[in-house]
Write a protein that holds these residues in place. Sequence first.
Motif, PDB file in Angstrom:
ATOM      1  N   LEU A 163     -61.272  26.669 -89.073  1.00 21.65           N
ATOM      2  CA  LEU A 163     -60.681  25.420 -88.601  1.00 21.65           C
ATOM      3  C   LEU A 163     -59.459  25.066 -89.444  1.00 21.65           C
ATOM      4  O   LEU A 163     -59.350  25.486 -90.596  1.00 21.65           O
ATOM      5  CB  LEU A 163     -61.727  24.304 -88.646  1.00 21.65           C
ATOM      6  N   PRO A 164     -58.538  24.278 -88.911  1.00 26.97           N
ATOM      7  CA  PRO A 164     -57.292  23.959 -89.620  1.00 26.97           C
ATOM      8  C   PRO A 164     -57.519  23.221 -90.940  1.00 26.97           C
ATOM      9  O   PRO A 164     -58.229  22.219 -90.990  1.00 26.97           O
ATOM     10  CB  PRO A 164     -56.543  23.059 -88.640  1.00 26.97           C
ATOM     11  N   ILE A 165     -56.904  23.745 -92.010  1.00 25.57           N
ATOM     12  CA  ILE A 165     -56.963  23.061 -93.301  1.00 25.57           C
ATOM     13  C   ILE A 165     -55.571  22.640 -93.773  1.00 25.57           C
ATOM     14  O   ILE A 165     -55.451  21.845 -94.693  1.00 25.57           O
ATOM     15  CB  ILE A 165     -57.659  23.902 -94.388  1.00 25.57           C
ATOM     16  N   GLU A 166     -54.523  23.184 -93.154  1.00 21.15           N
ATOM     17  CA  GLU A 166     -53.151  22.787 -93.476  1.00 21.15           C
ATOM     18  C   GLU A 166     -52.350  22.641 -92.191  1.00 21.15           C
ATOM     19  O   GLU A 166     -52.532  23.416 -91.253  1.00 21.15           O
ATOM     20  CB  GLU A 166     -52.462  23.812 -94.378  1.00 21.15           C
ATOM     21  N   THR A 167     -51.445  21.666 -92.179  1.00 19.81           N
ATOM     22  CA  THR A 167     -50.613  21.404 -90.999  1.00 19.81           C
ATOM     23  C   THR A 167     -49.148  21.316 -91.415  1.00 19.81           C
ATOM     24  O   THR A 167     -48.506  20.287 -91.243  1.00 19.81           O
ATOM     25  CB  THR A 167     -51.065  20.108 -90.300  1.00 19.81           C
ATOM     26  N   GLN A 168     -48.629  22.412 -91.941  1.00 19.23           N
ATOM     27  CA  GLN A 168     -47.242  22.463 -92.403  1.00 19.23           C
ATOM     28  C   GLN A 168     -46.348  23.247 -91.441  1.00 19.23           C
ATOM     29  O   GLN A 168     -45.195  23.518 -91.742  1.00 19.23           O
ATOM     30  CB  GLN A 168     -47.175  23.103 -93.794  1.00 19.23           C
ATOM     31  N   GLY A 169     -46.884  23.631 -90.288  1.00 12.80           N
ATOM     32  CA  GLY A 169     -46.134  24.445 -89.342  1.00 12.80           C
ATOM     33  C   GLY A 169     -45.256  23.634 -88.419  1.00 12.80           C
ATOM     34  O   GLY A 169     -45.029  22.443 -88.614  1.00 12.80           O
ATOM     35  N   SER A 170     -44.769  24.294 -87.390  1.00  7.43           N
ATOM     36  CA  SER A 170     -43.959  23.648 -86.361  1.00  7.43           C
ATOM     37  C   SER A 170     -44.228  24.371 -85.045  1.00  7.43           C
ATOM     38  O   SER A 170     -45.006  25.314 -84.999  1.00  7.43           O
ATOM     39  CB  SER A 170     -42.474  23.736 -86.718  1.00  7.43           C
ATOM     40  N   GLU A 171     -43.536  23.960 -83.997  1.00  8.73           N
ATOM     41  CA  GLU A 171     -43.728  24.626 -82.703  1.00  8.73           C
ATOM     42  C   GLU A 171     -43.200  26.059 -82.725  1.00  8.73           C
ATOM     43  O   GLU A 171     -43.469  26.826 -81.807  1.00  8.73           O
ATOM     44  CB  GLU A 171     -43.093  23.826 -81.573  1.00  8.73           C
ATOM     45  N   ASN A 172     -42.476  26.436 -83.776  1.00  5.51           N
ATOM     46  CA  ASN A 172     -41.907  27.789 -83.871  1.00  5.51           C
ATOM     47  C   ASN A 172     -42.372  28.577 -85.087  1.00  5.51           C
ATOM     48  O   ASN A 172     -41.933  29.703 -85.284  1.00  5.51           O
ATOM     49  CB  ASN A 172     -40.373  27.706 -83.913  1.00  5.51           C
ATOM     50  N   THR A 173     -43.228  27.988 -85.945  1.00  3.94           N
ATOM     51  CA  THR A 173     -43.671  28.688 -87.150  1.00  3.94           C
ATOM     52  C   THR A 173     -45.184  28.647 -87.292  1.00  3.94           C
ATOM     53  O   THR A 173     -45.837  27.747 -86.776  1.00  3.94           O
ATOM     54  CB  THR A 173     -43.050  28.077 -88.423  1.00  3.94           C
ATOM     55  N   TYR A 174     -45.727  29.613 -88.006  1.00  6.98           N
ATOM     56  CA  TYR A 174     -47.157  29.740 -88.274  1.00  6.98           C
ATOM     57  C   TYR A 174     -47.934  29.878 -86.970  1.00  6.98           C
ATOM     58  O   TYR A 174     -47.618  30.709 -86.138  1.00  6.98           O
ATOM     59  CB  TYR A 174     -47.676  28.599 -89.145  1.00  6.98           C
ATOM     60  N   ILE A 175     -48.919  29.017 -86.746  1.00  9.27           N
ATOM     61  CA  ILE A 175     -49.807  29.148 -85.585  1.00  9.27           C
ATOM     62  C   ILE A 175     -49.169  28.599 -84.308  1.00  9.27           C
ATOM     63  O   ILE A 175     -49.472  29.038 -83.215  1.00  9.27           O
ATOM     64  CB  ILE A 175     -51.154  28.436 -85.852  1.00  9.27           C
ATOM     65  N   CYS A 176     -48.311  27.620 -84.405  1.00  9.76           N
ATOM     66  CA  CYS A 176     -47.584  27.007 -83.276  1.00  9.76           C
ATOM     67  C   CYS A 176     -48.477  26.199 -82.339  1.00  9.76           C
ATOM     68  O   CYS A 176     -48.069  25.874 -81.230  1.00  9.76           O
ATOM     69  CB  CYS A 176     -46.801  28.046 -82.476  1.00  9.76           C
ATOM     70  N   ASP A 177     -49.698  25.889 -82.755  1.00  3.24           N
ATOM     71  CA  ASP A 177     -50.593  25.023 -81.994  1.00  3.24           C
ATOM     72  C   ASP A 177     -50.857  23.762 -82.809  1.00  3.24           C
ATOM     73  O   ASP A 177     -50.885  23.794 -84.038  1.00  3.24           O
ATOM     74  CB  ASP A 177     -51.917  25.709 -81.685  1.00  3.24           C
ATOM     75  N   TYR A 178     -51.084  22.663 -82.118  1.00  5.25           N
ATOM     76  CA  TYR A 178     -51.205  21.370 -82.762  1.00  5.25           C
ATOM     77  C   TYR A 178     -52.654  21.068 -83.142  1.00  5.25           C
ATOM     78  O   TYR A 178     -53.594  21.638 -82.575  1.00  5.25           O
ATOM     79  CB  TYR A 178     -50.671  20.274 -81.832  1.00  5.25           C
ATOM     80  N   TYR A 179     -52.814  20.154 -84.080  1.00  3.77           N
ATOM     81  CA  TYR A 179     -54.129  19.723 -84.561  1.00  3.77           C
ATOM     82  C   TYR A 179     -54.118  18.205 -84.699  1.00  3.77           C
ATOM     83  O   TYR A 179     -53.200  17.640 -85.280  1.00  3.77           O
ATOM     84  CB  TYR A 179     -54.401  20.377 -85.918  1.00  3.77           C
ATOM     85  N   TYR A 180     -55.127  17.561 -84.110  1.00  2.00           N
ATOM     86  CA  TYR A 180     -55.312  16.126 -84.238  1.00  2.00           C
ATOM     87  C   TYR A 180     -56.597  15.863 -84.998  1.00  2.00           C
ATOM     88  O   TYR A 180     -57.598  16.548 -84.790  1.00  2.00           O
ATOM     89  CB  TYR A 180     -55.459  15.453 -82.866  1.00  2.00           C
ATOM     90  N   GLN A 181     -56.585  14.842 -85.829  1.00  2.00           N
ATOM     91  CA  GLN A 181     -57.779  14.423 -86.542  1.00  2.00           C
ATOM     92  C   GLN A 181     -57.801  12.899 -86.570  1.00  2.00           C
ATOM     93  O   GLN A 181     -56.806  12.256 -86.275  1.00  2.00           O
ATOM     94  CB  GLN A 181     -57.808  15.002 -87.953  1.00  2.00           C
ATOM     95  N   ASN A 182     -58.936  12.350 -86.901  1.00  2.00           N
ATOM     96  CA  ASN A 182     -59.082  10.901 -86.984  1.00  2.00           C
ATOM     97  C   ASN A 182     -59.050  10.511 -88.455  1.00  2.00           C
ATOM     98  O   ASN A 182     -59.827  11.032 -89.247  1.00  2.00           O
ATOM     99  CB  ASN A 182     -60.395  10.470 -86.335  1.00  2.00           C
ATOM    100  N   SER A 183     -58.165   9.611 -88.822  1.00  2.00           N
ATOM    101  CA  SER A 183     -58.000   9.259 -90.231  1.00  2.00           C
ATOM    102  C   SER A 183     -59.107   8.358 -90.773  1.00  2.00           C
ATOM    103  O   SER A 183     -59.185   8.156 -91.971  1.00  2.00           O
ATOM    104  CB  SER A 183     -56.637   8.596 -90.454  1.00  2.00           C
TER     105      SER A 183
END
Length: 140
Positions: free
Chosen positions: A75-95
């Motif tokens: 599961l996602p542990i870092e969200t430093q990407g973009s639509e063109n880098t790394y995994i290119c898929d988005y992740y939402y979480q509840n704060s």
Amino acid sequence: HSMIYRGMEDIYGNVWQFVDGINIKEHRAYVCYDPSQYESDTFDGCYQKIGYMNSTSNGYVSKFGYDSANPLIGLPIETQGSENTYICDYYYQNSDSSNQITLVGAKFHDKKWAGLYYWDFLYQSSYQAGGASSRIIKYE
């Protein structure tokens, strides 16, 4: 566009899919491998805590966690990407610290965000998800 991959229609995109057997509490996943015991908002018994914390911020996935006791769960542990880098898929979480259910895939109109690894840990189990569905799996 819709697609078929190895006999599965729209493996990503088109609809959000509920993922049974994974519950989220305070950014940690709890996983149950016994389908007869799947239950929302359960964090003990057959549900095992994964050995890492999920990302606490929304964004494009740049790294997945790994737990040797649960090697099939990434599961996602870092969200430093973009639509063109790394995994290119988005992740939402509840704060907040409420319990969440897991959704994956996305609605068809989510376009560039939607993908095989587009995770959503935003909603509580009582959420009435519009555009969410499940897949019927037929074993032969």
